[in-house]
Design a protein around this motif. Structure first.
Motif, PDB file in Angstrom:
ATOM      1  N   UNK A 142      -4.650  -6.276   8.761  1.00  0.00           N
ATOM      2  CA  UNK A 142      -3.320  -6.757   9.125  1.00  0.00           C
ATOM      3  C   UNK A 142      -3.239  -8.126   8.748  1.00  0.00           C
ATOM      4  N   UNK A 143      -2.077  -8.759   8.564  1.00  0.00           N
ATOM      5  CA  UNK A 143      -1.798  -9.964   8.015  1.00  0.00           C
ATOM      6  C   UNK A 143      -0.542 -10.655   8.589  1.00  0.00           C
ATOM      7  N   UNK A 144      -0.742 -12.109   8.975  1.00  0.00           N
ATOM      8  CA  UNK A 144       0.057 -12.998   9.419  1.00  0.00           C
ATOM      9  C   UNK A 144       0.455 -13.901   8.315  1.00  0.00           C
ATOM     10  N   UNK A 145       1.625 -13.890   7.691  1.00  0.00           N
ATOM     11  CA  UNK A 145       2.279 -14.800   6.733  1.00  0.00           C
ATOM     12  C   UNK A 145       2.946 -15.990   7.617  1.00  0.00           C
ATOM     13  N   UNK A 147      -7.238  -7.068   0.087  1.00  0.00           N
ATOM     14  CA  UNK A 147      -6.897  -5.892   1.056  1.00  0.00           C
ATOM     15  C   UNK A 147      -6.714  -6.126   2.198  1.00  0.00           C
ATOM     16  N   UNK A 148      -5.365  -6.807   1.944  1.00  0.00           N
ATOM     17  CA  UNK A 148      -4.422  -6.809   3.068  1.00  0.00           C
ATOM     18  C   UNK A 148      -3.555  -5.830   3.189  1.00  0.00           C
ATOM     19  N   UNK A 149      -3.023  -5.401   4.347  1.00  0.00           N
ATOM     20  CA  UNK A 149      -2.225  -4.261   4.571  1.00  0.00           C
ATOM     21  C   UNK A 149      -0.855  -4.167   4.012  1.00  0.00           C
ATOM     22  N   UNK A 150      -0.266  -3.260   3.684  1.00  0.00           N
ATOM     23  CA  UNK A 150       1.040  -3.222   3.167  1.00  0.00           C
ATOM     24  C   UNK A 150       1.871  -2.463   4.222  1.00  0.00           C
ATOM     25  N   UNK A 151       1.212  -2.048   5.211  1.00  0.00           N
ATOM     26  CA  UNK A 151       2.258  -1.325   6.346  1.00  0.00           C
ATOM     27  C   UNK A 151       3.156  -2.338   7.206  1.00  0.00           C
ATOM     28  N   UNK A 171      -7.528 -10.036  11.552  1.00  0.00           N
ATOM     29  CA  UNK A 171      -6.441 -10.584  11.009  1.00  0.00           C
ATOM     30  C   UNK A 171      -6.335 -11.493  10.162  1.00  0.00           C
ATOM     31  N   UNK A 172      -5.692 -11.367   8.960  1.00  0.00           N
ATOM     32  CA  UNK A 172      -5.908 -12.424   7.999  1.00  0.00           C
ATOM     33  C   UNK A 172      -4.372 -13.435   8.107  1.00  0.00           C
ATOM     34  N   UNK A 173      -4.585 -14.514   8.023  1.00  0.00           N
ATOM     35  CA  UNK A 173      -3.573 -15.483   7.976  1.00  0.00           C
ATOM     36  C   UNK A 173      -3.579 -16.005   6.473  1.00  0.00           C
ATOM     37  N   UNK A 174      -2.192 -15.961   6.008  1.00  0.00           N
ATOM     38  CA  UNK A 174      -1.829 -16.355   4.556  1.00  0.00           C
ATOM     39  C   UNK A 174      -0.839 -17.365   4.629  1.00  0.00           C
TER      40      UNK A 174
END
Length: 281
Positions: A44-47, A112-116, A74-77
């Motif tokens: 999962x990712x937070x932009x 490999x960050x989520x597209x969902x 969680x990834x943070x971009x």
């Protein structure tokens, strides 16, 4: 957490662009406990968007965002649009498409960050809060949670009065000597991003008030909207209250609250933690 300084050629922008990306790790050193998780599923990712005057490095420099997500998968971009206001500019670059569409796809491919939808979130402060709201309302099928801290909800409202009656960028240039350097610079930034004030008033792509109406009329499920503003924030409080009232009038659910504070990193460092607590990770 791992902190990645990633540079790549952006087809959308036609030039090299830079991202700062925080990625989860299990072992993180003294004083920071990582989540013991070995899944190979997309992350999962937070932009996370910056405000006026800053860039993709600022959240990591001015807050403890890396520590706050250390126990989360969680990834943070973080990326930059310079002064482009997360907008497909009237005279310039396609910053909205770059941030909202290209960057998540690039991160899915390389990291490999989520597209969902349910695993993609967007948040920001000030100009970045405006950008987060715009992205969430324009692409509700792509993002499930929006966090807007001290958001610049009313771009037209902060335009100098001397510029509001100007109808074209050519007229603005012709009146340069009659305007203060600050008013001219702010006016030029507005025109480059949005076109004339008259055009912006009825623009349901960049004007959040019009965009909220379009989002409501679309019938799509909208993301969770989290808005926070300081009660002493003379720049953002009035516009936030007006936008909150507009959302309520449209029947758009929102988690809005005011707390003591000004337009400052102390406020954003504190309240990004609540946004993180609302993410389903």
């Amino acid at each position: 957490m791992a902190l990645v300084d990633f540079k790549y050629f952006s087809p959308m922008m036609g030039m090299q662009m830079a991202l700062s990306i925080i990625l989860p790790e299990n072992a993180q050193g003294i004083g920071v406990a990582g989540a013991a998780e070995e899944s190979t599923a997309p992350i999962p990712a937070l932009y996370l968007l910056h405000g006026t005057s800053d860039d993709q490095t600022i959240w990591a420099r001015r807050t403890s965002i890396e520590r706050y997500v250390s126990d989360k998968r969680l990834a943070v971009v973080m990326m930059t649009t310079h002064l482009g206001a997360y907008t497909n500019q009237a005279y310039g670059f396609r910053y909205f498409d770059y941030v909202a569409k290209e960057v998540p796809e690039v991160c899915a491919r390389y990291f490999n960050l989520s597209r969902k939808r349910e695993e993609k979130f967007v948040a920001g402060l000030s100009m970045g809060g405006y950008g987060a709201l715009k992205i969430g309302l324009a692409l509700p099928e792509s993002f499930s949670v929006v966090g807007a801290l001290s958001a610049g909800c009313d771009r037209l409202g902060i335009l100098p009065d001397a510029v509001k009656s100007i109808n074209s960028i050519e007229e603005l240039r012709a009146k340069r000597d009659a305007l203060s350097p600050m008013d001219y610079a702010r006016g030029m930034q507005f025109f480059v991003n949005f076109g004339s004030p008259a055009e912006f008033e009825r623009n349901d792509t960049d004007n959040l008030f019009c965009l909220a109406e379009r989002a409501k009329d679309s019938g799509k499920a909208l993301p969770e909207l989290i808005l926070r503003c300081g009660t002493e924030d003379t720049l953002a409080l009035g516009p936030n209250r007006r936008f909150k009232a507009h959302l309520d009038a449209l029947g758009i659910q929102n988690d809005y609250a005011e707390f003591p504070g000004v337009h400052s990193w102390e406020f954003w460092d504190e309240h990004i933690q609540y946004v993180l607590s609302r993410l389903p990770v």
